[in-house]
Write an enzyme that holds these catalytic residues in place. Structure first.
Site, PDB file in Angstrom:
ATOM      1  N   THR A 187      14.229 -34.673 -42.188  1.00  0.00           N
ATOM      2  CA  THR A 187      14.099 -33.888 -43.415  1.00  0.00           C
ATOM      3  C   THR A 187      13.893 -34.748 -44.656  1.00  0.00           C
ATOM      4  OG1 THR A 187      16.494 -33.911 -43.859  1.00  0.00           O
ATOM      5  CG2 THR A 187      15.649 -32.160 -42.418  1.00  0.00           C
ATOM      6  N   LYS A 188      14.056 -36.072 -44.523  1.00  0.00           N
ATOM      7  CA  LYS A 188      13.991 -36.938 -45.703  1.00  0.00           C
ATOM      8  C   LYS A 188      12.645 -36.872 -46.421  1.00  0.00           C
ATOM      9  CE  LYS A 188      17.095 -39.167 -46.430  1.00  0.00           C
ATOM     10  NZ  LYS A 188      18.326 -38.816 -47.192  1.00  0.00           N
ATOM     11  N   CYS A 382     -30.860 -22.385 -42.952  1.00  0.00           N
ATOM     12  CA  CYS A 382     -31.310 -23.183 -44.085  1.00  0.00           C
ATOM     13  C   CYS A 382     -32.226 -24.316 -43.608  1.00  0.00           C
ATOM     14  CB  CYS A 382     -30.110 -23.704 -44.866  1.00  0.00           C
ATOM     15  SG  CYS A 382     -30.530 -24.330 -46.515  1.00  0.00           S
ATOM     16  N   HIS A 517     -27.333 -19.017 -46.139  1.00  0.00           N
ATOM     17  CA  HIS A 517     -26.160 -19.417 -45.359  1.00  0.00           C
ATOM     18  C   HIS A 517     -25.293 -18.195 -45.043  1.00  0.00           C
ATOM     19  CE1 HIS A 517     -26.435 -23.853 -45.543  1.00  0.00           C
ATOM     20  NE2 HIS A 517     -27.102 -23.621 -46.656  1.00  0.00           N
ATOM     21  N   GLU A 519     -23.099 -17.760 -42.851  1.00  0.00           N
ATOM     22  CA  GLU A 519     -21.718 -18.085 -42.461  1.00  0.00           C
ATOM     23  C   GLU A 519     -20.741 -17.934 -43.627  1.00  0.00           C
ATOM     24  OE1 GLU A 519     -23.555 -22.189 -43.468  1.00  0.00           O
ATOM     25  OE2 GLU A 519     -24.188 -20.223 -42.723  1.00  0.00           O
TER      26      GLU A 519
END
EC number: 6.3.4.2
Length: 545
Positions: A187-188, A382, A517, A519
């Site tokens: 946890t440090k 493209c 494009h 996507e």
């Protein structure tokens, strides 16, 4: 009343702040709230448009033509809320605006300083255009402790004080590493990261702890004690088999409940996560598999194709199949090695994505030819469309000198520099010797689809579409007649008929190239029609239906 949630990261980069912010946005949406997400990037570039994909990954493009950080893609995919130019600000853009005001004399002769002028500008852009939203989630790029992030951290500290705790919340993402030799989670690093934040005056109220295994209760209490937060606000952020399972995971750990509790908002009942559960079920239990070869030049860094990879996954979700991506460096085909070409045998679809520059183009053209001749579903995006047109010009029309002026002067400029085009009611002009940044055809443009074409069928009969562009060169419409004479149909055009937007081969199982494009607009719960159609063709190729 708009509430601001600031998401910061510590210990190391690439922990997933963007996915965390997007997931929280999705959870708040599922509870009926209206959300907007923003990204503050500490680098000095005005935007990522001129940066190499190896430096920054994908450049995301918004409808209004901003070249933005790839995290905006996550925001859109998870929430469906379209981002804009106002949602991504870099140090370079902030300073450019402030310096421009100083040059105009707007500061009336005063000394311009980081505080208050830069921090005031940051606060202004955070709060701009936020009316009507319940939550604005603001991700601060970089890692706490980096010198570049300090003005942004100071700005959000100030803003939180100005709007008060009822309208502001700090969420900090850290790493809780597992040390095998000790057999322990440590946890440090989280404690030190929070200490860094406290050093600039920010007390996080929620900690997202990235880990690869459950955090024991005593370790969560330890983190809470040393970091001055409630134990319930220490939220494990587990590694996930799919990014689309992250909202479900965060909800299970109570993230959305803790956010609402902080703002004193009711969190009784459960958010509607059915669409996320359906998406995850499709990914984890597909009914088949298809293999798509992605032939590109940035395959060593897959963040370069982040939206593309996700859109292909969305296409798989639409058909309930797994999409296995075979990332192929296009340069392996350039030596004319027959063994290299065999790399494409057995795939169910070939995709040539966007890109810039001459390197690897010969291999992309060979991949297009392989797909066309072998009747394998092909999708060119493209630059990929431009390579498909050049391939047809060389091998079908017989124009051996066909090429793009992007690579220098050529005998047959089938693809050329775009110097003038219409955007809205104004004419945009560019020159070959101009600046590179922000000078492409960027953002959303209209295309008209030809009646009876495959692509019109793919778009469910739509005669007109709006898609996002990012390119400087265009297919030369003067070659249209010759190319259509050998079977490459120009089935999508700009409204004035001067710019080819889509080409297809009608006597092929599925052969489409697009100048835009697609996507960038695909989402897991709303796959883009072109990716849905492409994967559907791949499924048929694999004889799964």
């Amino acid at each position: 009343m708009t509430r601001f949630v600031f998401v910061t990261g510590g210990v190391v980069s690439s922990l997933g702040k963007g996915i965390a912010a997007a997931s929280l946005g999705a959870l708040l949406q599922a509870r009926g709230y209206k959300v907007r997400l923003r990204k503050l990037d500490p680098y000095l570039n005005v935007d990522p448009g001129t940066m190499s994909p190896y430096q920054h990954g994908e450049v995301f493009v918004t409808d209004d033509g901003a070249e933005a950080d790839l995290d905006l893609g996550h925001y859109e995919r998870f929430t469906g809320v379209h981002a804009s130019r106002a949602d991504n600000w870099t140090t370079g853009r902030i300073y450019s605006d402030v310096i421009a005001k100083e040059r105009r004399g707007d500061y009336l002769g005063g000394t311009v300083q980081v505080i208050p002028h830069i921090t005031d500008k940051i606060k202004d852009v955070i709060q701009a255009e936020t009316d009507g939203y319940d939550f604005v989630l603001v991700e601060v790029g970089g890692t706490v402790g980096d010198i570049e992030s300090l003005p942004f951290l100071e700005a959000i500290r100030q803003l939180a004080n100005e709007v008060g705790p009822t309208r502001s919340l700090f969420v900090h993402l850290t790493l809780v590493p597992y040390i095998p030799s000790a057999g322990e989670l440590k946890t440090k690093p989280t404690q030190h990261s929070v200490k860094e934040l406290l050093g600039v005056g920010i007390q996080p109220q929620i900690l997202l702890c990235r880990c690869d295994r459950p955090i024991p209760e005593n370790e969560r209490r330890k983190i809470a004690l040393f970091c001055n937060v409630r134990p319930e606000s220490v939220i494990p952020a587990y590694d996930a088999d799919s990014i689309y399972s992250v909202p479900i995971s965060y909800h299970a750990e109570g993230l959305d409940r803790e956010v609402l509790r902080h703002f004193n908002l009711s969190f009784y009942g459960e958010p509607d996560l059915r669409r996320w559960e359906k998406i995850v079920q499709s990914i984890r239990a597909p009914e088949g598999e298809v293999t798509i070869a992605v032939v590109g030049k940035y395959t060593n860094l897959l963040d370069s194709y982040k939206s593309l990879a996700e859109a292909l996954t969305h296409g798989g979700i639409a058909h309930n199949v797994k999409v296995r991506l075979d990332w192929v460096d296009s340069q392996i085909f350039e030596a004319g090695d027959e063994e290299a070409v065999k790399r494409l045998e057995g795939v169910h679809g070939i995709l040539v994505p966007g890109g810039f520059g001459e390197r690897g183009t010969g291999g992309k053209i060979e991949a297009v030819r392989f797909a066309r001749e072998r009747k394998i579903p092909f999708f060119g995006i493209c630059f990929g469309m431009q390579m498909a047109v050049i391939e047809a010009a060389r091998n079908l029309v017989g124009l051996k000198g066909a090429s793009s002026t992007e690579f220098g002067t050529c005998a047959e400029p089938v693809v050329g520099l775009l110097t003038e085009w219409t955007k809205g009611n104004r004419v945009e002009t560019r020159s070959a010797g101009g600046d590179l940044g922000g000078t492409m055809r960027l953002g959303s443009y209209t295309a008209h689809l030809a009646e009876g074409s495959l692509v019109r069928e793919v778009y469910d009969g739509a005669a007109e579409i709006q898609e996002r562009h990012r390119h400087r060169f265009e297919v030369n419409v003067a070659y249209r007649e010759k190319l259509e004479g050998v079977g490459l149909k120009f089935c999508g055009m700009s409204p004035d008929g001067s710019l080819p937007e889509i080409v297809e081969v009608p006597d092929h199982p599925w052969f489409i190239g697009v100048q835009f494009h697609p996507e960038l607009k695909s989402k897991p719960f709303a796959p883009h029609p072109l990716f849905r159609g492409f994967i559907g063709a791949a499924v048929k190729q694999a004889r799964l239906v």
